[in-house]
Scaffold this motif. Sequence first.
Motif, PDB file in Angstrom:
ATOM      1  N   ASN A 112       0.826  -1.211   0.000  1.00 57.28           N
ATOM      2  CA  ASN A 112       0.000   0.000   0.000  1.00 57.28           C
ATOM      3  C   ASN A 112       0.860   1.260   0.000  1.00 57.28           C
ATOM      4  O   ASN A 112       0.368   2.348   0.249  1.00 57.28           O
ATOM      5  CB  ASN A 112      -1.018  -0.017   1.147  1.00 57.28           C
ATOM      6  CG  ASN A 112      -0.349  -0.173   2.508  1.00 57.28           C
ATOM      7  OD1 ASN A 112       0.862   0.019   2.628  1.00 57.28           O
ATOM      8  ND2 ASN A 112      -1.140  -0.496   3.525  1.00 57.28           N
ATOM      9  N   VAL A 113       2.169   1.086  -0.262  1.00 55.58           N
ATOM     10  CA  VAL A 113       3.075   2.228  -0.448  1.00 55.58           C
ATOM     11  C   VAL A 113       3.943   1.952  -1.667  1.00 55.58           C
ATOM     12  O   VAL A 113       4.108   0.810  -2.079  1.00 55.58           O
ATOM     13  CB  VAL A 113       3.997   2.450   0.775  1.00 55.58           C
ATOM     14  CG1 VAL A 113       3.180   2.748   2.018  1.00 55.58           C
ATOM     15  CG2 VAL A 113       4.926   1.270   1.000  1.00 55.58           C
ATOM     16  N   LYS A 125       8.646   6.910   0.761  1.00 55.69           N
ATOM     17  CA  LYS A 125       7.386   6.219   0.484  1.00 55.69           C
ATOM     18  C   LYS A 125       6.221   7.189   0.318  1.00 55.69           C
ATOM     19  O   LYS A 125       6.124   8.181   1.057  1.00 55.69           O
ATOM     20  CB  LYS A 125       7.063   5.271   1.653  1.00 55.69           C
ATOM     21  CG  LYS A 125       7.989   4.082   1.741  1.00 55.69           C
ATOM     22  CD  LYS A 125       7.731   3.230   2.967  1.00 55.69           C
ATOM     23  CE  LYS A 125       8.254   3.874   4.241  1.00 55.69           C
ATOM     24  NZ  LYS A 125       9.687   4.167   4.253  1.00 55.69           N
ATOM     25  N   SER A 155       1.925   7.067   0.166  1.00 56.45           N
ATOM     26  CA  SER A 155       0.795   6.188   0.469  1.00 56.45           C
ATOM     27  C   SER A 155      -0.086   6.033  -0.761  1.00 56.45           C
ATOM     28  O   SER A 155      -0.472   7.015  -1.393  1.00 56.45           O
ATOM     29  CB  SER A 155      -0.009   6.781   1.623  1.00 56.45           C
ATOM     30  OG  SER A 155      -1.080   5.925   1.898  1.00 56.45           O
ATOM     31  N   LEU A 166      -4.911   5.656   4.865  1.00 53.03           N
ATOM     32  CA  LEU A 166      -4.615   4.754   5.984  1.00 53.03           C
ATOM     33  C   LEU A 166      -5.206   5.333   7.269  1.00 53.03           C
ATOM     34  O   LEU A 166      -5.064   6.533   7.537  1.00 53.03           O
ATOM     35  CB  LEU A 166      -3.104   4.592   6.161  1.00 53.03           C
ATOM     36  CG  LEU A 166      -2.321   3.931   5.024  1.00 53.03           C
ATOM     37  CD1 LEU A 166      -0.825   4.045   5.267  1.00 53.03           C
ATOM     38  CD2 LEU A 166      -2.724   2.472   4.884  1.00 53.03           C
ATOM     39  N   ILE A 184       1.411  -0.784   7.284  1.00 50.24           N
ATOM     40  CA  ILE A 184       2.079  -0.216   6.114  1.00 50.24           C
ATOM     41  C   ILE A 184       2.839  -1.366   5.466  1.00 50.24           C
ATOM     42  O   ILE A 184       3.662  -2.016   6.119  1.00 50.24           O
ATOM     43  CB  ILE A 184       3.034   0.926   6.534  1.00 50.24           C
ATOM     44  CG1 ILE A 184       2.215   2.052   7.179  1.00 50.24           C
ATOM     45  CG2 ILE A 184       3.844   1.433   5.351  1.00 50.24           C
ATOM     46  CD1 ILE A 184       3.047   3.066   7.931  1.00 50.24           C
ATOM     47  N   TYR A 215       3.258   0.348  11.305  1.00 52.11           N
ATOM     48  CA  TYR A 215       1.852   0.714  11.448  1.00 52.11           C
ATOM     49  C   TYR A 215       1.741   2.236  11.475  1.00 52.11           C
ATOM     50  O   TYR A 215       2.626   2.915  12.017  1.00 52.11           O
ATOM     51  CB  TYR A 215       1.276   0.109  12.729  1.00 52.11           C
ATOM     52  CG  TYR A 215       1.325  -1.401  12.716  1.00 52.11           C
ATOM     53  CD1 TYR A 215       0.301  -2.147  12.116  1.00 52.11           C
ATOM     54  CD2 TYR A 215       2.419  -2.081  13.240  1.00 52.11           C
ATOM     55  CE1 TYR A 215       0.377  -3.538  12.065  1.00 52.11           C
ATOM     56  CE2 TYR A 215       2.499  -3.465  13.187  1.00 52.11           C
ATOM     57  CZ  TYR A 215       1.472  -4.187  12.602  1.00 52.11           C
ATOM     58  OH  TYR A 215       1.555  -5.559  12.538  1.00 52.11           O
ATOM     59  N   ALA A 216       0.660   2.745  10.920  1.00 56.70           N
ATOM     60  CA  ALA A 216       0.473   4.203  10.853  1.00 56.70           C
ATOM     61  C   ALA A 216       0.240   4.764  12.256  1.00 56.70           C
ATOM     62  O   ALA A 216      -0.626   4.284  12.982  1.00 56.70           O
ATOM     63  CB  ALA A 216      -0.717   4.528   9.953  1.00 56.70           C
ATOM     64  N   ILE A 225       5.031   9.192   3.545  1.00 56.59           N
ATOM     65  CA  ILE A 225       5.068   8.437   4.804  1.00 56.59           C
ATOM     66  C   ILE A 225       6.477   8.561   5.358  1.00 56.59           C
ATOM     67  O   ILE A 225       7.358   7.745   5.058  1.00 56.59           O
ATOM     68  CB  ILE A 225       4.669   6.963   4.595  1.00 56.59           C
ATOM     69  CG1 ILE A 225       3.280   6.908   3.961  1.00 56.59           C
ATOM     70  CG2 ILE A 225       4.693   6.211   5.927  1.00 56.59           C
ATOM     71  CD1 ILE A 225       2.689   5.528   3.875  1.00 56.59           C
ATOM     72  N   VAL A 241       5.611   6.193  11.329  1.00 59.03           N
ATOM     73  CA  VAL A 241       5.620   4.723  11.297  1.00 59.03           C
ATOM     74  C   VAL A 241       5.989   4.145  12.661  1.00 59.03           C
ATOM     75  O   VAL A 241       7.034   4.474  13.220  1.00 59.03           O
ATOM     76  CB  VAL A 241       6.636   4.212  10.234  1.00 59.03           C
ATOM     77  CG1 VAL A 241       6.587   2.687  10.145  1.00 59.03           C
ATOM     78  CG2 VAL A 241       6.378   4.847   8.881  1.00 59.03           C
TER      79      VAL A 241
END
Length: 509
Positions: free
Chosen positions: A18-19, A49, A51, A55, A61, A70-71, A81, A86
């Motif tokens: 997802n990145v 990165k 996104s 999110l 992530i 994780y966000a 990101i 993170v």
Amino acid sequence: MPSAPEKPLYIKVNPRDNVAIVVNDGGLPKGTVLADGLELQEHVPQGHKVSLTDLAQDDPIIRYGEVIGYALRPIKKGSWISESLVRMPVPPELDELPIATKVPAPQPPLEGYTFEGYRNPDGSVAVRNILGISTSVQCVTGVLNYAVKRIKEELLPKYPNVDDVVGINHNYGCGVAINAPEAVIPIRSLQNLAKHPNFGGELMVVSLGCEKLHPTMLVPDVELNEENLCWLQEQHGFGAMVDKIVRMAEERLIRLNQRKRETIPVSELVVGLQCGASDAFSGVTANPAVGYAADLLVRAGATVLFSEVTEVRDAIHLLTPRAANEEVGRALIREMKWYDDYLARGGVDRSANTTPGNKRGGLANIVEKAMGSVAKAGSSPIAGVLTHGERANKKGLLFAATPASDMVCGPQQLACGIHMQVFTTGRGTPYGLAMAPVIKVCSRNYLKEQWPDLIDFNAGPIATGEATIEEMGWQIFHLILEVASGRKTWAEHWGLHNALAVFNPAPIT
Ligand code: CA
């Protein structure tokens, strides 16, 4: 920036991700619209990165198809990101790992590849013809360096088939708890360094006379005498010390000079892999291309070592399934556990690995770094595990436990018997080893343009779509064979090498 792609470009490695990371030199500005319609909400630096979806807080992530964090707060699609957004996941639990569950099927053998190397008296081979001078303690280093300078100036020109004279200087030998359980690591490493294959079976030792690492401990299976050992405390003055070392060296140079290169199958080659000063491209370009070359070497019957425990730890759940059998899987886990405990004793964990440069290069944490790092290991079954400083004892892809520190991984892999090292870098380092050639592979076009006289191979065209991993992997494979046959790397051309920082986890007294 001649090699920068004109159009905005990003790379998504795995369909689950997802990145994606931005390819363009200098990054991409806010408002950039990418080919798939994604609009950047803010400037995203190169290698960092972006996104690909909205999110929510605590959403995973995903890069390389794996959760790298994780966000920490909601992140809008098209946002940068940065590391500060993170949260790092916990490392894989070592007691619950699948072992040998996905052992890759062997790939078709590659026949007929050879290099021009040296055959050693014990049957092993060498890619360089070097006189190595071992030491049992750091105290002798000044004298030895003086003697080596004289040998290089006065003798080496007379023996043109000898590539170099190397003093094996290290920080071990005295002022150490030599009976501590973990002292076995530096001692075993130094024993194996003294007998490195690139030294052609010639051995000589320079000692002080009162050190804890007695020369009989350094080379326990060699009979030491006047011909191969110089005790400095027995010599009458500095001049006599230097004269004796020079005399011993010349006897060996005469023999080494008679050696000639001959055709040797690739299956006898031992190649080490390392990365240093990595960036977010390392795991997309340089490491996968080297991984492809590693697979080719394994198919040709060679031995390939990958290492760097702290950069493998977070990807261990991807490696134990590739272990050739239960025993190899258990050995992998044993080395991870040992290192977890070693770090815990120092009050840290594997997250102490990442550097400010890694983070500027787009690597948010050790999990993301590890996912890219293990790409070097290609896709072969893991045939064996070597503990710290242990000599490679079988063919195929082996995990050799070492710290990830460039200056420690180098000598530790040399102790394992690598003939040469392939070193991938994103941010750039002039790293080199005195005992073996180092091929430096960079991850981005920009670094090759900045350092054309330090980087041996540029894997950057993979990021810009100008070359495939497979094409670059084959080119690296051929370059390895050329360097094994005597072609000089840039580090050799300039005479660049780092100190032998042998790993010593035992107490200093
Ligand atoms: Ca490293």
